[in-house]
Scaffold this motif. Structure first.
Motif, PDB file in Angstrom:
ATOM      1  N   SER A 103       0.827  -1.205   0.000  1.00 28.14           N
ATOM      2  CA  SER A 103       0.000   0.000   0.000  1.00 28.14           C
ATOM      3  C   SER A 103       0.862   1.256   0.000  1.00 28.14           C
ATOM      4  CB  SER A 103      -0.912   0.000   1.229  1.00 28.14           C
ATOM      5  OG  SER A 103      -1.558   1.245   1.376  1.00 28.14           O
ATOM      6  N   SER A 104       0.424   2.276  -0.725  1.00 29.13           N
ATOM      7  CA  SER A 104       1.138   3.548  -0.748  1.00 29.13           C
ATOM      8  C   SER A 104       0.988   4.284   0.577  1.00 29.13           C
ATOM      9  CB  SER A 104       0.619   4.428  -1.893  1.00 29.13           C
ATOM     10  OG  SER A 104      -0.761   4.706  -1.705  1.00 29.13           O
ATOM     11  N   ASP A 105       0.088   3.818   1.432  1.00 25.15           N
ATOM     12  CA  ASP A 105      -0.082   4.426   2.764  1.00 25.15           C
ATOM     13  C   ASP A 105       1.174   4.259   3.608  1.00 25.15           C
ATOM     14  OD1 ASP A 105      -2.645   5.137   2.094  1.00 25.15           O
ATOM     15  OD2 ASP A 105      -3.582   3.416   3.068  1.00 25.15           O
ATOM     16  N   ASN A 106       2.000   3.276   3.246  1.00 21.73           N
ATOM     17  CA  ASN A 106       3.231   3.014   3.992  1.00 21.73           C
ATOM     18  C   ASN A 106       4.407   3.838   3.476  1.00 21.73           C
ATOM     19  OD1 ASN A 106       4.705   1.643   6.024  1.00 21.73           O
ATOM     20  ND2 ASN A 106       5.541   0.221   4.520  1.00 21.73           N
ATOM     21  N   VAL A 107       4.150   4.667   2.439  1.00 23.41           N
ATOM     22  CA  VAL A 107       5.210   5.447   1.797  1.00 23.41           C
ATOM     23  C   VAL A 107       5.150   6.911   2.227  1.00 23.41           C
ATOM     24  CG1 VAL A 107       6.121   6.247  -0.422  1.00 23.41           C
ATOM     25  CG2 VAL A 107       5.237   3.925  -0.207  1.00 23.41           C
ATOM     26  N   LYS A 108       6.331   7.495   2.435  1.00 17.80           N
ATOM     27  CA  LYS A 108       6.412   8.915   2.773  1.00 17.80           C
ATOM     28  C   LYS A 108       7.475   9.576   1.908  1.00 17.80           C
ATOM     29  CE  LYS A 108       6.720  12.136   6.681  1.00 17.80           C
ATOM     30  NZ  LYS A 108       6.853  12.266   8.141  1.00 17.80           N
TER      31      LYS A 108
END
Length: 227
Positions: A103-108
């Motif tokens: 998931s891109s939610d885990n990317v910063k």
């Protein structure tokens, strides 16, 4: 980084903890050792190399002459894995949690001002990115390789103002001071080794003297028994 046939390519060799400077033709012209840095990814801003270390969660400014550390920054991204230079700011990408995720939610992704040490913008990652492995900035676009999918994703670099007010800059270490520290450390190690060697030799002598004394005492005892 390289520029046509006139520039050089800088390669982070994480396995051997070193950086290689090579020509576009593949000739190695310089090797920079990294004693305490694990290079995950790096960028060149025209003067120095900037390295993200995912193990120590730091960003290091490195001299291209001898590999010495010039400055250090704590990472604004929990686990930094990629870095690039857009001409004004460093764009740092990584993940929030060191666990498998698609998931891109885990990317910063953030933009860091190297002068103030503060995050100026946060870039919303593409939904196709779940684990940045490398990043390059080209004319307002971010080219990001994704470790999970194996694809390269191109996305706009526009971000939103960051609410993060932390200063991530730890300080500047002049190259001459760094060299002096390394020299002093080496001298201390050599002195400690000499002292340890000396102590070992003295212990050996003491053991030999004790052995001689024991043998003489034994002889004296045997002689006394004969009388």
């Amino acid at each position: 980084q390289t520029s046509g046939n006139k520039g050089f390519i800088w390669i982070a060799d994480a396995a051997n903890k070193r950086i290689l400077k090579i020509t576009p033709q593949g000739e190695v012209v310089k090797k920079l050792p990294l004693t305490s840095i694990y290079p995950e990814d790096m960028a060149f801003n025209g003067n120095h190399l900037w390295i993200v270390d995912s193990k120590r969660k730091k960003i290091y400014e490195i001299s291209t002459e001898d590999g010495s550390t010039l400055s250090e920054y704590l990472s604004a991204v929990p686990i930094p894995t990629a870095i690039t230079w857009d001409g004004k700011y460093f764009v740092i990408a990584g993940i929030n949690f060191n666990r498998p995720s698609t998931s891109s939610d885990n990317v910063k992704i953030v933009k860091l001002d190297p002068i103030t040490g503060k995050v100026v913008e946060e870039v919303i990652p593409s939904r196709y990115i779940s684990f940045p492995a490398g990043i390059v900035w080209i004319d307002g676009k971010l080219w990001i390789s994704d470790r999970n999918s194996g694809y390269v994703v191109i996305m706009n670099d526009r971000g939103i103002p960051s609410e993060d007010t932390n200063n991530y800059k730890l300080g500047i270490i002049p190259s001459t001071v760094k060299k002096l520290q390394i020299k002093e450390e080496k001298q201390k190690q050599e002195k400690d080794m000499e002292e340890a060697k000396r102590a070992a030799e003295e212990a050996k002598k003491a053991a030999e003297e004790a052995k001689r004394a024991a043998e003489e005492a034994k002889k004296a005892f045997e002689l006394q028994q004969k009388k």
